[in-house]
Write a protein that holds these residues in place. Structure first.
Motif, mmCIF file in Angstrom:
data_model
loop_
_atom_site.group_PDB
_atom_site.id
_atom_site.type_symbol
_atom_site.label_atom_id
_atom_site.label_comp_id
_atom_site.label_asym_id
_atom_site.label_seq_id
_atom_site.Cartn_x
_atom_site.Cartn_y
_atom_site.Cartn_z
ATOM 1 N N THR A 188 -29.594 35.900 57.711
ATOM 2 C CA THR A 188 -28.659 36.780 58.403
ATOM 3 C C THR A 188 -27.438 36.992 57.526
ATOM 4 O O THR A 188 -26.875 36.027 56.982
ATOM 5 N N ARG A 189 -27.037 38.238 57.389
ATOM 6 C CA ARG A 189 -25.843 38.578 56.605
ATOM 7 C C ARG A 189 -24.892 39.367 57.495
ATOM 8 O O ARG A 189 -25.248 40.416 58.028
ATOM 9 N N THR A 190 -23.666 38.877 57.647
ATOM 10 C CA THR A 190 -22.655 39.521 58.478
ATOM 11 C C THR A 190 -21.425 39.820 57.631
ATOM 12 O O THR A 190 -20.900 38.920 56.952
ATOM 13 N N THR A 191 -20.964 41.062 57.678
ATOM 14 C CA THR A 191 -19.816 41.493 56.882
ATOM 15 C C THR A 191 -18.738 42.056 57.794
ATOM 16 O O THR A 191 -19.025 42.890 58.657
ATOM 17 N N VAL A 192 -17.506 41.604 57.586
ATOM 18 C CA VAL A 192 -16.346 42.111 58.320
ATOM 19 C C VAL A 192 -15.338 42.601 57.290
ATOM 20 O O VAL A 192 -14.906 41.827 56.423
ATOM 21 N N CYS A 193 -14.959 43.891 57.375
ATOM 22 C CA CYS A 193 -14.053 44.474 56.383
ATOM 23 C C CYS A 193 -13.016 45.377 57.042
ATOM 24 O O CYS A 193 -13.321 46.095 58.000
ATOM 25 N N ALA A 194 -11.812 45.370 56.504
ATOM 26 C CA ALA A 194 -10.784 46.335 56.844
ATOM 27 C C ALA A 194 -10.698 47.362 55.724
ATOM 28 O O ALA A 194 -11.026 47.066 54.564
ATOM 29 N N SER A 195 -10.282 48.573 56.057
ATOM 30 C CA SER A 195 -10.225 49.631 55.044
ATOM 31 C C SER A 195 -8.935 50.431 55.166
ATOM 32 O O SER A 195 -8.304 50.494 56.229
ATOM 33 N N TYR A 196 -8.562 51.064 54.059
ATOM 34 C CA TYR A 196 -7.385 51.935 54.002
ATOM 35 C C TYR A 196 -7.701 53.111 53.091
ATOM 36 O O TYR A 196 -8.407 52.966 52.083
ATOM 37 N N ALA A 197 -7.175 54.290 53.428
ATOM 38 C CA ALA A 197 -7.345 55.471 52.582
ATOM 39 C C ALA A 197 -6.100 56.336 52.646
ATOM 40 O O ALA A 197 -5.369 56.351 53.650
ATOM 41 N N TYR A 198 -5.871 57.069 51.568
ATOM 42 C CA TYR A 198 -4.775 58.045 51.515
ATOM 43 C C TYR A 198 -5.380 59.415 51.253
ATOM 44 O O TYR A 198 -6.158 59.592 50.308
ATOM 45 N N HIS A 199 -5.026 60.399 52.090
ATOM 46 C CA HIS A 199 -5.566 61.755 52.008
ATOM 47 C C HIS A 199 -4.485 62.697 51.508
ATOM 48 O O HIS A 199 -3.413 62.808 52.122
ATOM 49 N N LEU A 200 -4.778 63.383 50.405
ATOM 50 C CA LEU A 200 -3.792 64.245 49.745
ATOM 51 C C LEU A 200 -4.329 65.666 49.638
ATOM 52 O O LEU A 200 -5.437 65.869 49.130
ATOM 53 N N PRO A 201 -3.585 66.686 50.097
ATOM 54 C CA PRO A 201 -4.042 68.066 49.912
ATOM 55 C C PRO A 201 -3.905 68.488 48.463
ATOM 56 O O PRO A 201 -2.855 68.270 47.841
ATOM 57 N N ILE A 202 -4.959 69.081 47.891
ATOM 58 C CA ILE A 202 -4.887 69.604 46.528
ATOM 59 C C ILE A 202 -4.919 71.127 46.527
ATOM 60 O O ILE A 202 -4.771 71.749 45.481
ATOM 61 N N SER A 203 -5.143 71.718 47.707
ATOM 62 C CA SER A 203 -5.012 73.149 47.927
ATOM 63 C C SER A 203 -4.869 73.356 49.428
ATOM 64 O O SER A 203 -4.890 72.399 50.196
ATOM 65 N N ASN A 204 -4.739 74.595 49.859
ATOM 66 C CA ASN A 204 -4.587 74.861 51.287
ATOM 67 C C ASN A 204 -5.850 74.535 52.082
ATOM 68 O O ASN A 204 -5.794 74.355 53.290
ATOM 69 N N SER A 205 -6.979 74.446 51.397
ATOM 70 C CA SER A 205 -8.235 74.230 52.111
ATOM 71 C C SER A 205 -9.012 73.008 51.643
ATOM 72 O O SER A 205 -10.099 72.739 52.154
ATOM 73 N N THR A 206 -8.481 72.265 50.665
ATOM 74 C CA THR A 206 -9.215 71.145 50.091
ATOM 75 C C THR A 206 -8.350 69.896 50.072
ATOM 76 O O THR A 206 -7.167 69.950 49.727
ATOM 77 N N MET A 207 -8.973 68.768 50.441
ATOM 78 C CA MET A 207 -8.299 67.477 50.447
ATOM 79 C C MET A 207 -9.043 66.506 49.529
ATOM 80 O O MET A 207 -10.260 66.611 49.346
ATOM 81 N N LEU A 208 -8.298 65.563 48.968
ATOM 82 C CA LEU A 208 -8.883 64.491 48.174
ATOM 83 C C LEU A 208 -8.356 63.172 48.719
ATOM 84 O O LEU A 208 -7.146 62.992 48.881
ATOM 85 N N SER A 209 -9.258 62.262 49.022
ATOM 86 C CA SER A 209 -8.842 60.964 49.533
ATOM 87 C C SER A 209 -9.391 59.853 48.652
ATOM 88 O O SER A 209 -10.452 59.980 48.040
ATOM 89 N N ALA A 210 -8.628 58.767 48.577
ATOM 90 C CA ALA A 210 -9.045 57.563 47.866
ATOM 91 C C ALA A 210 -8.877 56.390 48.818
ATOM 92 O O ALA A 210 -7.877 56.302 49.538
ATOM 93 N N GLY A 211 -9.853 55.510 48.853
ATOM 94 C CA GLY A 211 -9.786 54.396 49.784
ATOM 95 C C GLY A 211 -10.406 53.137 49.230
ATOM 96 O O GLY A 211 -11.161 53.167 48.251
ATOM 97 N N PHE A 212 -10.060 52.028 49.850
ATOM 98 C CA PHE A 212 -10.667 50.761 49.478
ATOM 99 C C PHE A 212 -10.886 49.929 50.734
ATOM 100 O O PHE A 212 -10.287 50.170 51.788
ATOM 101 N N MET A 213 -11.763 48.965 50.620
ATOM 102 C CA MET A 213 -12.069 48.069 51.721
ATOM 103 C C MET A 213 -12.123 46.638 51.204
ATOM 104 O O MET A 213 -12.420 46.394 50.025
ATOM 105 N N GLY A 214 -11.808 45.697 52.062
ATOM 106 C CA GLY A 214 -11.850 44.301 51.671
ATOM 107 C C GLY A 214 -12.141 43.420 52.871
ATOM 108 O O GLY A 214 -11.723 43.724 53.991
ATOM 109 N N GLY A 215 -12.873 42.352 52.648
ATOM 110 C CA GLY A 215 -13.198 41.453 53.743
ATOM 111 C C GLY A 215 -14.070 40.319 53.251
ATOM 112 O O GLY A 215 -14.002 39.920 52.086
ATOM 113 N N ILE A 216 -14.906 39.823 54.139
ATOM 114 C CA ILE A 216 -15.776 38.694 53.810
ATOM 115 C C ILE A 216 -17.199 38.976 54.262
ATOM 116 O O ILE A 216 -17.433 39.742 55.201
#
Length: 305
Positions: free
Chosen positions: A100-128
């Motif tokens: 049995t493998r159980t994973t618990v992770c929290a995540s965060y991302a930042y969403h940035l507009p690069i044009s009026n119709s397009t977004m770029l986001s970068a995120g990471f997750m960490g846990g055990i």
């Protein structure tokens, strides 16, 4: 990963907070029914935006106000895109036989507009990740039960390892393209501390993309793909298509391309009252040697807005 299109967050932390609502999903997957000890996977994920000021939706969004996604296009075009944050949590359990493998992770991302119709986001997750083996369930047969890889203890053996992941997600109201890597820090999983035997956890690489086409004001088609690479296994390619009527019901199909584990999938879903969505998928491996020994695969996903 049959229903990855319903929850891209499970594969890419950059999706964290992409919606204009808090997204909660619960899934249960029973793989290869009829096989003793067959894999069973279940998860719970929740994520939402922080500081999001616009009501923009994406190609995979759940329309919480109007059931017709086509009608929301005018509103989205009139709103300037806003940068925002996202936070989330995931709990995933994989059980196969006596492991049995159980994973618990929290995540965060930042969403940035690069044009009026397009977004770029970068995120990471960490846990055990906690991996356990119940030796009492192992059927040794005529073999020596003192396997040096698991020791002579007849009880449950557990190990806990760190879990890290990161991703990028480029998206607009009708398309998405993302890449991610999970289990960034490879590790040696040893059930016995003084043994040279063990299993290595490898990084998991993913590439996903999709584009939504409107056939009419009521009907949209969303073809998508997910490429999965986990060394030393061969590359898996998941190709899906989703046909949706307004934001009420949808049907879909998919094909997993791999010499040994290729298969087909059929999917369907319904949205109830702009608050609850339920989906089901059925997988089969008709043209592989595996089909001679196992049953088919069933997966359910329930989402709340």
């Amino acid at each position: 990963y049959t229903q990855y299109i319903l929850n891209n967050y499970i594969l890419n932390p950059a999706v964290t907070g992409i919606e204009n609502y808090v997204d909660l999903k619960v899934s249960y997957r029973n793989q290869w029914t009829g096989l003793d000890g067959a894999p069973v996977t279940s998860y719970l994920t929740i994520h939402g935006p922080i500081g999001k000021t616009d009501e923009r939706t994406t190609a995979t969004s759940f329309e919480k106000v109007d059931g017709n996604p086509y009608k929301s296009k005018a509103l989205e075009n009139s709103e300037p895109a806003s940068a925002h944050h996202g936070a989330g949590l995931s709990v995933v359990s994989d059980k196969t036989g006596y492991i049995t493998r159980t994973t618990v992770c929290a995540s965060y991302a930042y969403h940035l507009p690069i044009s009026n119709s397009t977004m770029l986001s970068a995120g990471f997750m960490g846990g055990i990740t906690n991996v356990s083996m119940d030796k009492s369930k192992i059927v040794w047969g005529s073999l020596n039960p003192n396997d040096p890889a698991v020791g002579i203890n007849n009880g449950e053996i557990m190990k806990t390892l760190p879990e890290l992941g990161a991703g990028l997600w480029l998206y607009g109201k009708n398309f998405f393209l993302g890449t991610s890597v999970l289990n960034i820090v490879p590790g040696k999983f040893k059930l016995v501390n003084n043994s040279k035997y063990g299993d290595s956890f490898k990084p998991h690489f993913f590439l996903q993309g999709g584009y939504r086409y409107f056939v009419s004001e009521d009907i949209s088609i969303l073809p998508s793909f997910a490429i999965q690479n986990i060394a030393p296994l061969p590359v898996f390619i998941h190709a899906n298509v989703k046909l949706k009527y307004q934001d009420l019901i949808w049907l879909g199909g998919g094909y997993r391309i791999n010499d040994e584990l290729s298969g087909i999938a059929f999917m369907s879903g319904i949205n109830l009252g702009h608050k609850l969505n339920v989906s089901y998928s059925y997988n089969s491996t008709p043209n592989t040697r595996l089909n001679n020994y196992v049953g088919n695969t069933h997966e359910f996903v329930i989402g709340l807005v």
